[in-house]
Write an enzyme that holds these catalytic residues in place. Structure first.
Site, mmCIF file in Angstrom:
data_model
loop_
_atom_site.group_PDB
_atom_site.id
_atom_site.type_symbol
_atom_site.label_atom_id
_atom_site.label_comp_id
_atom_site.label_asym_id
_atom_site.label_seq_id
_atom_site.Cartn_x
_atom_site.Cartn_y
_atom_site.Cartn_z
ATOM 1 N N HIS B 323 28.605 -31.677 43.392
ATOM 2 C CA HIS B 323 28.981 -31.463 41.998
ATOM 3 C C HIS B 323 28.286 -32.429 41.050
ATOM 4 C CE1 HIS B 323 32.212 -28.904 43.526
ATOM 5 N NE2 HIS B 323 32.242 -28.397 42.315
ATOM 6 N N GLY B 324 27.923 -33.582 41.524
ATOM 7 C CA GLY B 324 27.263 -34.517 40.618
ATOM 8 C C GLY B 324 26.815 -35.766 41.340
#
Lengths: 409, 515
Positions: B323-324
């Site tokens: 996600h990041g």
């Protein structure tokens, strides 16, 4: 698929599309008629749409549009202090020869916005003959190595068309239309007059419910938090200028080119805000800033200052030292200030006399003194002295500010 | 180009639809080719510089997949598979994680290596994962369709390219080869339009309205009090749900107009009664990917209870990192890993004790507990850094005190004794913001928990592809209305559509674009 089902589906699909189109058209008509931003001015009826709500978006665009629609003889520029304090319908304007006045001050705006609005006004069919520009010291602190990039402004014709579309075909406009209808029946409605003035009437309800102390305190806490973070510097490293000064100089230059009278008005900050300024170590910069205002005015107006003048309303005057009502006191009112940053129309009315009369450079150290390179040092010395006197006489104000600054970190 | 923008709705979509159906008359490959071309244009609108990168990725993966398919089960196929997956991960690692690695190395080693400041190519996580799945499917002999035009369309297909759903080769390629999908059909337009309008309304009417309440709480240096912290967190929680599920609905609706069904991506996740169920309902196509291509290859639940727990934790940690590029996302993934491990332990314990499911009350408590845990984890997901996350987390438990706006209390004298007894303080200003925050949260919560979701609303018209390996979740809505082709629904959807269109003046990006 059976033909009957296909027919039904076609009918329902068509009904969906027609509903969308119908709702869009209805929205457009409602917004055009109610006209929450005063953009079209097709219908103007009391108890229907005459009172326009104060918009929490696109204020500059709305004012820019209205400014060119009104085509005023005189305009007021600046931030919310000017927007709230100066009444464009005060009779003194007419007495001074200005039939039509528009308050184009925009909350939160600095010299860049003012310069942009003035440019548009100067390029419209009727150019203003008088400009009142409120200048705010707090717009000028700048990091010494700042490289501010000024965004390029778009094509004005496109911007106009887009704005008209947004004032017609958006949910925001529809909600604002609903607010407009509601405002007609409120006792103290939050509004923006068709001449750009924000009378701040809604504060009357707040002060009735909570008292003036709350307004002063809340704004002081915000100021402590915001201003404490600002750089202790007003010029870029190795220069005597900054992006804000450049914009101001440009504005003064263009005003002079258009032959308009220009007043640079230093706001009448309440003593509470002046003490905060002093506690944060801004006072010497505040003085430097005024010296620079005078320098710009005289450099851009070489013929002895005719047409451009700097009027200083800051300082510890009988107005700015108005007492703040006590905590939990919901009865007492103030005459001159809503809170330390915003003066009332009553004070603005007092200020308009010297502003339209150009002030007097003999009145050094007094409220509304006209500053020149000849008197500025004497004036600043007097203000410094009155500041020290005020601090000595009002230690509780100083202590309160210190406490707030401590909390703001 | 955003789905919620005028240029998309008034220009791109009509032109793409018209070209697709006109060229589709000439031949399927013409229609598919046009759609692929338009999809590439859609991608280039964001940043034309990365079209070449996308092209290289497509050609490289297609060639590798084809080569692997020609040599099923061989060692050389395995080596090429490993090499191709490695190349995809290197690409993703370089563009998405390079600065994260540099920063982490600098803080561990005390060095000062300069950051590369690489601009993340939009959608790279999605098109990389889609193609890794294709490579594995090719190796396992599940990929059978190898026409390049279809493959380009499969990867670039604009409804899913930027933020998913994560697609499977085998569920999309057959749909591109169906003749009737190249002919305009009223039923597809009707269902597609309804789903799209619901998605648009979720995004522009709800998610964007909540955004302004969440942002200040998660600003750098924020020290929110108890009520402010919960208000901001709940606003973010619903913002993210309506934003991402709105995007997924819009993608599903748009695709349906082209006759193509996309897999379902959301199924009322906040109604989940435990965290396992939550992941079967939230970002379902990513969960499916992680399950099929990470959890199961790690051994899944086939190697004992402890190994299963380990596999779950690793899957969620990597899911977090997907996600990041930041430690906050790793912590978020780790927390969900812990939740899943705890839930499995609890389920094992329950079954050993012979306890049933506890009835309706237990389900309600389960929903509340799951919602609470998910929200606590969102703090790390949303915060810009670990310091802010810890500060907001502290705020949720009263570390920064509890205060209500003075303006509200001054008008509600009746509350004064309660407030004083609970030592709740007051703060000046922000009363309108505070009330607005909780009113919006209440409205969003009501819609989330009481309304049927898009899938349920249109169940009779099979709006999306089901996951055959997932058990269908029962409907769980207080209000059980369904869309039907009747005038009242045409009016309701029409008004919702108009409200959505009227709210497009300042299109805001979808939150999941950053991943």
């Amino acid at each position: 698929m059976a033909p009957s089902i296909r027919r039904l589906r076609r009918r329902i699909f068509l009904a969906t599309i027609l509903t969308i189109v119908g709702a869009l058209l209805a929205t457009a008509v409602i917004n055009l008629v109610i006209d929450p931003y005063g953009t079209f001015r097709l219908v103007d009826l009391p108890r229907f749409n005459r009172i326009k709500p104060y918009p929490d978006h696109d204020l500059e665009t709305i004012k820019d549009h209205a400014l060119r629609h009104v085509g005023p003889d005189a305009i007021i520029l600046g931030n919310s202090r000017a927007e709230v304090g100066f009444d464009p319908l005060h009779p003194v304007w007419r007495a001074a020869g200005y039939e039509s006045v528009y308050n184009a001050a925009v909350a939160g705006a600095g010299p860049t916005t003012a310069a942009r609005l003035l440019d548009r006004a100067l390029h419209s069919a009727k150019s203003p003959r008088f400009i009142l520009l409120g200048v705010d010291f707090f717009d000028f602190p700048v990091a010494a190595n700042s490289r501010e990039i000024v965004p390029a402004s778009g094509n004005p014709r496109w911007a106009d068309t887009l704005w008209r579309l947004r004032a017609t075909l958006t949910m925001q406009a529809l909600l604002d239309s609903a607010t407009t209808l509601r405002r007609q029946f409120q006792h103290n409605p939050e509004q923006l007059t068709l001449r750009g003035h924000n009378p701040l009437l809604e504060y009357l309800d707040v002060t009735k419910a909570e008292g003036y102390w709350v307004l002063f305190r809340q704004r002081a806490e915000e100021n402590a938090k915001n201003h404490a973070r600002k750089p202790r510097n007003i010029f870029l490293a190795g220069t005597r200028t900054s992006p804000s000064f450049d914009d101001l100089r440009g504005l003064v230059h263009r005003a002079r080119e258009s032959k308009a009278e220009l007043r640079l008005v230093v706001y009448p900050y309440h003593a509470q805000l002046l003490v905060l300024m002093d506690e944060l170590g801004f006072w010497p910069l505040f003085e430097d800033w005024k010296r620079q205002l005078v320098r710009i005015a005289e450099e851009e107006s070489p013929a002895g200052g005719a047409g451009v003048s700097v009027l200083d309303f800051s300082g510890f005057s009988e107005f700015s030292t108005e007492a703040v009502p006590a905590r939990n006191d919901k009865q007492s009112s103030t005459r001159w200030y809503w809170e330390a940053g915003h003066f009332k129309k009553s004070l603005g009315d007092v200020m308009l006399e010297p502003i339209l009369g150009r002030g007097s450079d003999d009145a050094v150290g007094t409220f509304g003194a006209a500053l020149t390179s000849r008197n500025v040092e004497q004036h600043l010395a007097r203000l410094r002295e009155s500041k020290d006197n005020y601090r000595l006489a009002n230690p509780e104000v100083v202590n309160e500010i210190r406490q707030m600054l401590g909390k703001a970190g | 180009m955003l789905f919620n923008s005028y240029e998309f709705l008034l220009l791109f979509l009509p032109v793409t639809l018209a070209g697709y159906f006109l060229l589709g008359r000439v031949g399927k490959l013409w229609g598919a080719g046009w759609l692929a071309l338009c999809s590439i244009f859609f991608y280039a609108w964001w940043d034309y510089r990365y079209v070449l990168l996308l092209g290289i990725s497509i050609v490289g993966n297609f060639s590798a997949g084809r080569w692997i398919t020609g040599r099923p089960g061989t060692q050389s196929a395995k080596r090429v598979l490993a090499g191709a997956i490695g190349a995809n991960l290197v690409l993703l690692g370089y563009y998405k994680y390079a600065d994260f690695f540099v920063l982490s190395f600098n803080s561990l080693a005390g060095s000062a290596l300069p950051l590369l400041n690489i601009v993340l190519p939009i959608g790279i996580s999605f098109f990389t994962f889609t193609q890794i799945a294709f490579l594995v499917d090719a190796y396992q002999g599940k990929a059978r369709e190898f026409r390049f035009t279809y493959y380009v369309l499969f990867v670039t297909y604009f409804p899913h390219l930027i933020a998913g759903p994560v697609l499977h080769h085998k569920e999309m390629m057959p749909q591109f080869d169906i003749d009737r999908n190249y002919r305009p059909r009223l039923a597809n337009f009707q269902i597609g339009l309804v789903i799209f309008i619901i998605g648009l309304a979720k995004k522009v009417l709800i998610a964007d309205s909540l955004a302004g309440y969440a942002a200040p709480v998660f600003a750098l240096g924020s020290t929110p009090g108890l009520f402010t912290a919960w208000g901001g967190l709940l606003a973010y929680s619903f913002q993210l749900y309506f934003d991402f599920s709105g995007y997924s609905d819009m993608a599903i609706g748009l695709s349906r107009m082209f006759g193509v069904k996309l897999p379902l991506n959301f199924n009322s996740p906040y109604k989940a009664a435990n965290i396992t169920e939550f992941w079967r309902r939230w970002h379902m196509t990513l969960s499916r990917f992680l399950r099929d291509y990470l959890y199961i290859p790690l051994g899944g639940n086939r190697q004992g209870r402890w190994r299963r727990q380990f596999n779950l934790a690793v899957t969620m940690l990597l899911g977090g990192l997907w996600h990041g590029a930041g430690w906050n996302f790793v912590i978020w993934g780790g927390l969900h890993g812990l939740y899943l491990v705890a839930n499995h332990a609890w389920q094992d314990f329950k079954s050993r004790m012979g306890w049933g499911n506890g009835g309706r009350l237990a389900t309600v408590l389960g929903v509340l507990l799951t919602f609470l845990c998910v929200n606590v984890a969102w703090v790390f997901f949303r915060s810009p850094d670990l310091q802010t996350a810890m500060s907001v987390l502290g705020g949720l438990f009263g570390a920064h005190g509890a205060a209500l706006p003075a303006a509200i209390l001054s008008r509600l004298d009746v509350l004064q004794p309660v407030v004083q007894a609970l030592h709740i303080g007051t703060f000046l200003g922000g009363g309108g913001q505070f009330v607005g925050n909780y009113l919006w949260v209440a409205a969003a919560a009501f819609i989330t928990f009481a309304f049927p979701n898009t899938q349920e609303l249109l169940r009779r018209y099979s709006p999306a592809l089901p996951d055959p390996r997932q058990p269908a979740q029962p409907d769980f809505a207080l209000l059980s209305f369904r869309w039907r082709p009747v005038t009242s629904w045409a009016l309701a959807i029409g008004l919702l559509g108009a409200a959505g269109l009227l709210s497009l003046t300042r299109p805001s990006e979808f939150l999941y674009f950053q991943f």
